[in-house]
Design an enzyme around this catalytic site. Structure first.
Site, mmCIF file in Angstrom:
data_model
loop_
_atom_site.group_PDB
_atom_site.id
_atom_site.type_symbol
_atom_site.label_atom_id
_atom_site.label_comp_id
_atom_site.label_asym_id
_atom_site.label_seq_id
_atom_site.Cartn_x
_atom_site.Cartn_y
_atom_site.Cartn_z
ATOM 1 N N SER A 199 0.962 -1.124 0.044
ATOM 2 C CA SER A 199 -0.061 0.174 -0.027
ATOM 3 C C SER A 199 0.917 1.245 0.179
ATOM 4 O O SER A 199 2.097 1.321 0.573
ATOM 5 C CB SER A 199 -0.684 -0.196 1.251
ATOM 6 N N TYR B 88 -2.820 -0.731 9.967
ATOM 7 C CA TYR B 88 -2.671 -0.936 8.702
ATOM 8 C C TYR B 88 -1.393 -0.484 8.065
ATOM 9 O O TYR B 88 -0.725 -1.368 7.505
ATOM 10 C CB TYR B 88 -3.984 -0.175 7.966
#
Length: 250
Positions: free
Chosen positions: A142, A156
């Site tokens: 990501s 995350y």
């Protein structure tokens, strides 16, 4: 560019995984698709084989936190297709809660799926590629891997930073074996995971995002920010912006 005929995608029943499956099917590739939601996966396989008669699509139910099952499923796919030429580690979670708010359960689950389970998938793929003497490993990390982020993104971002570091080390290890490894860092692309973003101007449409992902993976770079615009220039800015801006980003 090396032709990778047989492609395994985890987390393929929806979102980015489903989008990439559609893109690679249209390119005439055989697919090994796995996810927890069996019905959606089987329906997707039937649809793709009907739309592209020359390809083969095989499926398995897989919860990637069942690490032993990961290794078994990857081997079953290799046996069924004859080889695995590319593995895309895509399955992941986007949930999380601010640290200290009493929701360690949510943060732990994100860390376990996005880091530990992803590492198991990387191990399984790398073992197969070593035996074959060839292959391409693409790991969906990501944009959030660049820096630690506050609020709901803390766990995350940490999980993605961790798996990107794991991918970097894996690349250095496998390069001498003739195995390509790509750290893929998507920005915002329409998916179930990004529903919370609403009408965010940085949010790419699902179809264009999937095309950009497939194109980036096919090029097999060491690292790819996807879509390139605006996420490549933003990746430079992200490293130097003050913490107050990061809070707004989160």
């Amino acid at each position: 560019m090396t032709l990778r005929k047989n492609i395994l995608i985890t987390g393929a029943s929806s979102g980015l995984g489903e989008g990439m499956a559609r893109q690679f099917a249209a390119k005439g590739r055989n697919l090994a698709l796995c996810a927890r939601r069996t019905e959606r996966l089987e329906n997707l396989a039937k649809e793709l084989e009907a739309a592209h008669p020359g390809i083969k699509v095989v499926t398995r139910t897989l919860d990637v936190t069942d690490h032993d099952r990961v290794f078994a499923v990857f081997e079953e796919f290799r046996a069924e297709l004859g080889s695995l030429d590319r593995v895309i580690v895509n399955a992941g979670l986007g949930k999380g809660q601010p640290v200290g708010k009493g929701r360690f359960d949510a943060n732990r689950q994100t860390l376990e799926v996005n880091f530990v389970a992803a590492a198991a998938q990387i191990e399984a793929a790398a073992g197969i590629f070593r035996e074959q003497g060839a292959g391409h490993l693409a790991v969906i990390s990501s944009f959030s891997a660049i820096r630690g982020l506050p609020g709901n993104l803390t766990a995350y971002a940490a999980s993605k930073a961790g798996i990107s570091a794991f991918v970097d080390g894996t690349r250095h290890e496998l390069k001498r074996k003739g195995i390509a490894v790509t750290d893929v860092r998507p920005g915002y692309i329409e998916s179930e995971m990004n529903d919370r973003l609403g009408r965010n101007p940085l949010l790419a449409k699902a179809d264009s995002g999937a095309r950009a992902l497939a194109k980036a993976i096919e090029a097999e770079p060491a690292r790819a920010y996807v879509p390139a615009w605006p996420w490549v220039p933003l990746s430079v800015a992200m490293r130097v912006v003050p913490a107050s801006v990061l809070r707004k980003f989160a």
